[in-house]
Design an enzyme around this catalytic site. Structure first.
Site, PDB file in Angstrom:
ATOM      1  CE  LYS A   1      55.457  49.194  70.240  1.00 41.39           C
ATOM      2  NZ  LYS A   1      54.959  49.133  71.624  1.00 41.39           N
TER       3      LYS A   1
ATOM      4  CE  LYS B   1      52.932  52.230  68.201  1.00 40.07           C
ATOM      5  NZ  LYS B   1      53.011  52.770  69.533  1.00 40.07           N
TER       6      LYS B   1
ATOM      7  CB  ILE C   1      64.466  48.510  75.229  1.00 37.22           C
ATOM      8  CG1 ILE C   1      63.589  48.335  76.465  1.00 37.22           C
ATOM      9  CG2 ILE C   1      65.452  47.364  75.103  1.00 37.22           C
ATOM     10  CD1 ILE C   1      62.721  47.073  76.437  1.00 37.22           C
TER      11      ILE C   1
END
Ligand code: NAP
Length: 434
Positions: free
Chosen positions: A209, A109, A140
């Site tokens: 993020k 990230k 996810i």
């Protein structure tokens, strides 16, 4: 019988063989030769720092290397998987691999936040893919839906719990009445927090993020300096007690939202959220992301935001997406105008103010007068005697919606009131549409 399309063998080069890298390598090795989409993959080279380190996967001495060129310039490698982390040398290795015509999958990230725009344009110039599903939310699927399935939507907002370490700490504080430092030590001993917890507890990880998500959701670069960031070190066990009396809990939120007059605001900070919204039930190391689109309405994603296997699931998903479309032309994105960026000073929400004050008449009137001068009205007040000997009390004030700049100004004046011993907490209350 329908004949199966033959999948060409694809050579994999790995940059990093740590927690996630080992889980990815194990998946590839264990499925090699099976009737499985991953069976066409074979690891040709894997870069590490320490050749002597014992790893949970055996790759053989001819594969594990200290030389980055044997991954990024290896003619047998078609896909490079970057799982080292950090901005550099990850940026240099990823950009070299893209320029050498290799597709790249990363879970990083930090590099996708700080240098993502550059890397994506290098990928486009070289007609290769750069995929990064694992960089936000671990297992996810969130990047894929934003890039593909939700592309017809005008996204209004993204609100997320995207740091498992801080969510673990805040959940423990909420449920056990424990103090931040005690829970942090426990999280460190359980391996949920790093020895140096700064990236997590001071909100940097969540900031990287939300910047990556904002780029995708709003087609807009939100540089780190433009994102408001506040970590969880100043949240106290007492705040959970008082928040709960008021019908709230406290979470570290990462939010990017459009205000039609002001533009796009991205912010990371602890916030009071009503106990009856779904986010309030996201506990422990779980992550969750809420997306509001004009066509789809409200969407909710929840799951394991870290861990070797969930993260390997996202990495392998990207790898297999590349394999499944091997040789196919790479879709070009339509450029869209960048949105204006809003300032945190203009943010409007309710505020929770906790202070220690002398337990004597007139204190609240003085505080109310300072707030009134800043055009901030009080919604409710809790007063608790805490120290009879010193005649001090906790005052918890909930304001009506107010402008951030006004509250900051009012708070600095409140601190100067003689009978105010100290300002203990200033927390924002997240606004949910009713
Ligand atoms: P890690 O356990 O620290 O592994 C890093 C690996 O990279 C190690 O194998 C290390 O080699 C190698 N490495 C680091 N710097 C290097 C350098 N300069 N030259 C050569 N090799 C180098 O990290 P991780 O937890 O697997 O995380 C990897 C990436 O995935 C990061 O971007 C992280 O943010 C992301 N991610 C992690 C998780 C998670 O649950 N851990 C979840 C989502 C995303 P040695 O082994 O020899 O030291």
């Amino acid at each position: 019988m329908a004949s199966q399309a033959r999948i060409e063998p694809v050579g994999i080069g790995m940059l990093g063989l740590g927690v996630v890298g080992s889980a990815v390598a194990r998946t590839i090795v264990e499925r090699h030769g099976e009737q499985d989409p991953a069976a066409s993959l074979s690891i040709k080279s894997a870069l590490v720092r320490d050749l002597e380190r014992k790893r949970p996967v055996e790759l053989g001495p001819s594969i594990v290397t200290l030389d980055p060129k044997s991954v990024i310039a290896n003619p047998e490698v078609g896909i490079v998987i970057e799982l080292m982390g950090g901005e550099n040398p990850a940026f240099d290795y990823i950009s070299s691999a893209l320029r050498a015509g290799k597709h790249v999958v990363t879970a990083n990230k930090e590099v996708m936040c700080k240098r993502g725009a550059e890397l994506l344009s290098i990928a486009a110039e070289n007609d290769v893919q750069l995929l990064y599903e694992a960089s936000v939310g671990g297992g996810i699927p969130i990047i894929g839906p934003l890039v593909n399935d939700l592309t017809a939507n005008k996204i209004q907002g993204v609100r997320a719990i995207i740091n498992g370490t801080t969510n673990f700490i805040l959940t423990k504080m909420a449920h056990e009445g424990a103090d931040f430092n005690d829970v942090l030590s426990e999280a460190q001993s359980l391996g949920y927090a790093e020895t140096d917890p700064t990236a997590d507890v001071d909100g940097f990880d969540a900031l990287y993020k939300i910047s990556v998500l904002a780029r995708l959701a709003f087609h807009t670069e939100v540089p780190i300096e433009a994102i408001y960031r506040e970590g969880i070190r100043e949240v106290h066990a007492k705040d959970f007690r008082y928040a709960s009396e008021l019908g709230f809990t406290i979470k570290l939120l990462a939010v990017a939202q459009i205000n039609k007059d002001l533009g796009l605001l991205a912010r990371v900070h602890p916030a009071l959220i009503p106990i009856d919204v779904p986010m309030a039930t996201v506990n422990g190391v779980l992550n969750a992301v809420e997306i509001e689109g004009d066509l789809v309405g409200s969407l909710w994603f929840q799951g394991p935001g870290a861990g070797p296997n969930p993260t390997a699931s996202a990495v392998m998903g990207d790898v297999l997406r590349i394999v499944n479309y091997w040789g196919a032309p790479i879709a070009r994105r339509v450029e869209q105008p960048q949105l204006a960026l809003a300032q945190m000073d203009d943010h409007v929400c309710q505020y929770y103010i906790r202070l220690t004050a002398a337990d004597e008449p007139g204190v609240l009137a003085k505080i109310a007068s300072v707030l009134g001068d800043a055009e901030i009205s009080i919604n409710s007040v809790l007063q608790k005697d805490t120290d009879a000997e010193r005649r001090q009390a906790d005052l918890v004030i909930m304001t009506h919606p107010a402008i951030e700049a006004s509250i900051q100004q009012a708070v600095s004046s409140i601190k100067k009131i003689e009978t105010v011993v100290r300002l203990d907490s200033l927390l924002r209350v997240e606004t949910y549409a009713s």
